[in-house]
Write an enzyme that holds these catalytic residues in place. Structure first.
Site, PDB file in Angstrom:
ATOM      1  N   ARG A  79       0.846  -1.204   0.000  1.00 35.06           N
ATOM      2  CA  ARG A  79       0.000   0.000   0.000  1.00 35.06           C
ATOM      3  C   ARG A  79       0.872   1.240   0.000  1.00 35.06           C
ATOM      4  NH1 ARG A  79      -5.302  -1.347   2.240  1.00 35.06           N
ATOM      5  NH2 ARG A  79      -5.210  -3.519   2.863  1.00 35.06           N
ATOM      6  N   HIS A 423     -21.144  42.944  -9.002  1.00 39.63           N
ATOM      7  CA  HIS A 423     -22.311  43.390  -8.252  1.00 39.63           C
ATOM      8  C   HIS A 423     -23.136  42.209  -7.740  1.00 39.63           C
ATOM      9  CE1 HIS A 423     -26.518  44.887  -7.953  1.00 39.63           C
ATOM     10  NE2 HIS A 423     -25.912  45.901  -7.364  1.00 39.63           N
ATOM     11  N   ASP A 736     -11.726  47.981  -4.152  1.00 40.60           N
ATOM     12  CA  ASP A 736     -11.251  49.062  -5.021  1.00 40.60           C
ATOM     13  C   ASP A 736      -9.733  49.115  -5.027  1.00 40.60           C
ATOM     14  OD1 ASP A 736     -13.259  50.542  -6.461  1.00 40.60           O
ATOM     15  OD2 ASP A 736     -14.154  50.958  -4.509  1.00 40.60           O
ATOM     16  N   CYS A 798     -12.234  46.030   5.077  1.00 41.10           N
ATOM     17  CA  CYS A 798     -13.674  45.805   4.888  1.00 41.10           C
ATOM     18  C   CYS A 798     -14.025  45.394   3.461  1.00 41.10           C
ATOM     19  CB  CYS A 798     -14.472  47.028   5.312  1.00 41.10           C
ATOM     20  SG  CYS A 798     -14.169  48.458   4.268  1.00 41.10           S
TER      21      CYS A 798
HETATM   22  C1  PEP Z   1     -14.022  48.248  -1.294  1.00 43.90           C
HETATM   23  O1  PEP Z   1     -13.788  48.934  -2.290  1.00 43.90           O
HETATM   24  O2  PEP Z   1     -13.241  47.383  -0.863  1.00 43.90           O
HETATM   25  C2  PEP Z   1     -15.264  48.427  -0.527  1.00 43.90           C
HETATM   26  C3  PEP Z   1     -15.461  47.786   0.588  1.00 43.90           C
HETATM   27  O3  PEP Z   1     -16.206  49.253  -1.067  1.00 43.90           O
HETATM   28  P1  PEP Z   1     -17.179  48.844  -2.263  1.00 43.90           P
HETATM   29  O4  PEP Z   1     -17.102  47.380  -2.445  1.00 43.90           O
HETATM   30  O5  PEP Z   1     -18.524  49.317  -1.861  1.00 43.90           O
HETATM   31  O6  PEP Z   1     -16.623  49.629  -3.400  1.00 43.90           O
HETATM   32 MG    MG Z   2     -14.925  50.704  -2.635  1.00 43.68          MG
END
Ligand code: PEP
Ligand code: MG
Length: 854
Positions: A79, A423, A736, A798
């Site tokens: 094995r 989106h 962004d 974020c």
């Molecule tokens: C980002 O750009 O990371 C963000 C949290 O803002 P949004 O996604 O609304 O552009």
């Molecule tokens: Mg943004």
């Protein structure tokens, strides 16, 4: 190269020097079973160094191999034993040593049928797996098949089937060593995270024969249900296995007593009781739920192998928690045992892995979970469907902000275009809706209301299932497993919270999001995208009026109509969050997103604003930009049309006073988007301070607030030092920031992302996993410069990366205070953050491999 060097062969005994790194997981696991005094047949481990030498042409020394046969009663099995069970390995080869003499002996002992079947099976395996002969030539069974196989061998190889057991074994070792070196095996194990040159050990084991009189056969047993994770004995037992395939008297027994048919528990109660005893002992000593492979020879049990039980996501949570609750592993180890991704499977319905799947097409698995509904092609049809109480799946080429209500009304979303941060993907994750984007195999005919995929045509109203976990679109309704937010889930996350250093907040825009965030124990809202509040039908007219206003006074008048609604939004959010921090981002998107895009919409707008259509068309055109994402948005709007931010600041402060009068005092956090220069912050801060003073005055109330900046342009990261001087906190908007660092549109990158990743241009989709080398460097630099200029500043992330385990590990290392992600990703983030804390606390104490390997 060829030569004969000593084979590094170690008998696996309780005290032998068996090492997982050199001999592999299977050898180590067998040693543990042997140490537990389980009846394991004699076994030997061949080191990975020897296997490597054999693969490169060294011939294994025959005397050493012959010695093995001398020490066993007959046959052996070989094995693979890689360093990690998931890395696989070449197929097991059993009954090595089978030859004419052995066949004659077995014929006497067990009868001709059984001996023939065993010999034939070995020749077939040997011919195909070892000598690489055409499988078709050895595929026959039935009377005369053994002679046919011998003849086929002779015809192909110009010699009789090898009779020397040591030679057979040498060939088996060589073939297995070479197979591991082959390109297919390498690719397969790399896909499981193994390095390309991962070593392989081999295990040679004396065969316990599943043939003979009495209760005899082979089977597997496990003590936990692989899908649900609840305790249950499952497995199979095949009596007289090899003879069974061709002769009479074969039967598959159920393991436990029930009314489906005869069981091992009834037929051989002692064997069954022993298996259960071994199972309990193996769980405790190997600190894992194991599947045990066993042989029974005339009522005598042998344990030949044990592997970690395969498990679903929900089972992995239940198993880890139960092991910790039983005191077998510490809670921190339970936290390390569950893959964060597994948790998101538990939050949603899942397609039952046992059920059939009718896959039509696939795309990017943008938001996990599964849902079944009828196809609709427009947001309006989705709302109509929801009003009828009918579950629907919104299918669009791509979604735009106007589709949000339709998404709310749907149970799942499917788009032809887009990537992980498009989106549709962002909104669906926020809503906890299963979502597939970038399903390029799909073509939608909106006029005919049909979709084509995989050679099939589906119409509006037809039922489909979106499996957002796997990215597969299925025809019809699939069988589902319910979400499992049970006691084990909560217990695991409580342990994770105790271990984690960085905080976890949620990106929440609506009261519903905020409630979900609380349910998943987010420590606040890290990003409230206020623009979503303006898409509401009741607010859109005032918003459009504001956009069309020529003078600041007119803008202010239109915004005054929105102010009370916005204030109510914030009061509700503050109330739900009950004193936890709430970060509200000021208005971010370009204004044209709020305007109609077609002639019909413009005509309606002209009517409602009492303006000529030509004027509306002209203004809409004037507002359109070549690069809206790099245009008049974020703080640029705040500075050129300051009334918008003033209204929002007022709504936030009035809501602060109202909510603080009712409940715990609120300290709102106001965040400025798309900053690229310190002066932008100064200008906005002056205005917001003035609004705060005015509200304090008018409402005769005191409050404090914190003003912060979103770092989402490369320049903001570079200038974080002077921006920090005016900011209580910085939050990295990595969506962004990734878009602008790469110069890569987050809405269009899906078109070529897979080509780029497949060709190794990008290691991963950087919108999905934070690019540690580039965007990450900006983040590190930004953190360092901000802290230097303002040591107590709060730093966070974020962007969507805040919910991705690998990116969270990076954020932890970067020293951020918290991450903020979609509410449905909060549990994943809590676990991932805890794992990184534990890992960094003690690099060597835990890894995510089964305990049996340590
Ligand atoms: C980002 O750009 O990371 C963000 C949290 O803002 P949004 O996604 O609304 O552009
Ligand atoms: Mg943004």
């Amino acid at each position: 190269m060829s030569g004969r060097e000593p084979l590094d062969l170690t008998e696996i005994t309780p005290g032998a020097a068996i090492d997982r790194g050199r001999h592999g997981w299977r050898a180590k696991c067998l040693q543990r079973l042997i140490r537990m005094d389980l009846p394991v047949p004699q076994s030997w481990a061949i080191s990975s160094e020897s296997v490597r030498a054999i693969a490169s042409g060294q011939i294994p020394p025959t005397p050493a191999l012959a010695g093995l046969f001398a020490r066993t009663a007959g046959l052996v099995g070989v094995r693979p034993s890689a360093m990690h069970p998931e890395w696989g390995g070449p197929g097991t080869v059993l009954h090595v040593g089978m030859n004419d003499a052995c066949h004659a002996h077995l014929t006497k002992r067990l009868g001709k049928d059984a001996a023939d079947a065993l010999y034939l099976s070995f020749i077939q395996t040997y011919a195909v797996q070892i000598a690489r002969l055409d499988p078709d030539m050895f595929a026959q069974g039935g009377p005369g098949a053994l002679d046919d196989a011998m003849r086929a061998w002779r015809a192909e190889m110009d010699e009789d089937f090898p009779q020397d057991p040591a030679r057979q074994l040498a060939e088996v070792l060589r073939a297995m060593a070479r197979a591991w070196d082959g390109p297919t095996a390498r690719l397969l194990r790399q896909a499981k995270g193994a390095p390309a040159d991962a070593p392989l050990g081999l295990v040679v084991q004396e065969m316990a024969l599943a043939l003979g009189p009495g209760v005899t056969g082979s089977g597997t047993i496990q003590f936990i249900d692989s899908v649900t994770g609840t305790p249950r004995i499952t497995g199979r037992f095949r009596g007289q296995e090899l003879g069974a395939a061709r002769g009479a008297g074969a039967e598959t027994l159920y393991l436990t007593r029930d009314d489906r048919g005869p069981s091992l528990e009834e037929t051989a109660p002692q064997v069954f009781a022993e298996l259960v005893r071994f199972g309990i002992a193996a769980r405790e000593r190997l600190r894992e739920e194991m599947q045990i492979e066993f042989i029974v020879t005339d009522g005598i049990l042998s344990i030949i192998d044990a592997t970690r039980v395969e498990r679903s996501s929900r089972a992995s949570v239940r198993i880890a928690v139960a092991l910790a609750r039983d005191g077998i592993i510490p809670p921190d180890e339970a936290v390390m045992r569950v893959h964060p991704r597994a948790l998101s499977d538990l939050l949603h319905y899942q397609v039952d892995p046992r059920a059939p799947r009718d896959t039509i097409t696939r795309g990017i698995n943008a938001s996990p979970g599964a849902a079944t509904g009828r196809i609709v092609f427009t947001a309006a049809a989705a709302q109509a469907s929801a009003a009828r109480g009918e579950a629907c799946v919104l299918v669009r080429r791509e979604t735009v902000p106007e589709d949000i209500r339709g998404m709310h009304a749907s149970v799942a979303v499917l788009t032809e275009r887009g990537g992980t941060s498009s989106h549709a993907a962002v909104i669906a994750r926020g809503l906890g809706l299963p979502c597939i984007v970038g399903a390029t195999g799909l073509s939608i005919d909106t006029r005919a209301r049909t979709l084509h995929a995989g050679g099939r045509t589906l119409r509006e109203g037809d039922e489909i299932t979106i499996d957002g976990t796997s990215g597969e679109v299925l025809a019809g309704a699939a069988e589902m497993l319910e979400p499992a937010l049970d006691d084990s889930f909560n217990q695991l996350l409580d342990w994770a919270d105790a271990a984690r250093r960085i905080g976890v907040r949620a990106n929440a825009d609506t009261p519903e999001d905020a409630r979900t965030a609380r349910m998943f124990k987010a420590q606040g809202i890290g990003l409230c995208r206020t623009e979503h509040m303006f898409f509401d039908e009741s607010r859109l007219p005032a918003m459009r009026e504001m956009i069309f206003a020529d003078r600041p006074e007119d803008r202010r008048l239109a915004l005054e109509r929105i102010l009370p609604m916005q204030r109510d939004d914030f009061v509700e959010l503050f109330t739900i969050m009950a004193g936890l921090p709430v970060t509200i981002r000021l208005f971010d998107p370009p204004l044209h997103e709020f305007l109609p895009h077609d002639r019909e919409g413009m005509r309606e707008l002209a009517e409602s604003l009492a303006l000529p259509l030509s004027e509306v068309t002209r203004r809409v055109e004037a507002l359109s930009e070549f690069n809206p994402m790099l245009g008049m948005r974020g703080v640029r709007l705040g500075i050129t049309l300051p009334e918008i931010y003033e209204m929002q600041a007022r709504a936030i402060f009035e809501a602060t006073v109202i909510a603080s009068r009712k409940d715990a005092p609120v300290v709102p956090e106001i965040m400025i988007p798309l900053v690229s220069a310190m002066r932008e912050v100064e200008l906005v801060k002056t205005r917001v301070d003035a609004v705060a003073a005015s509200v304090r005055n008018q409402m005769r109330a005191d409050f404090t607030y914190r003003l912060g900046v979103m770092v989402e342009t490369p320049r903001a990261a570079l200038r974080a030092g002077d921006i920090a001087a005016h900011s209580a906190f910085l939050s990295f908007g990595t969506n962004d920031l990734t878009q602008m660092t790469y110069g890569l549109s987050r809405d269009d990158a899906g078109r070529f992302m897979s080509t780029y990743v497949n060709q190794g241009v990008y290691v991963e989709d950087p919108f999905h996993i934070l690019d540690a080398d580039g965007v990450g460097e900006l983040l590190l630099m930004g953190c360092e410069r901000a802290r230097k200029s303002r040591p107590g500043i709060t730093l966070s992330v974020c962007g969507e990366h805040g919910g991705n385990p690998q990116s969270i590990a990076f954020c932890h290392q970067a020293g951020v205070d918290y991450v903020s992600c979609s509410p449905f990703r909060v549990p994943v983030a809590r676990l991932a953050a805890a794992q990184e804390s534990i890992r960094s606390r003690d690099e060597s104490a835990f890894d995510d491999s089964p305990a049996v390997l340590r």
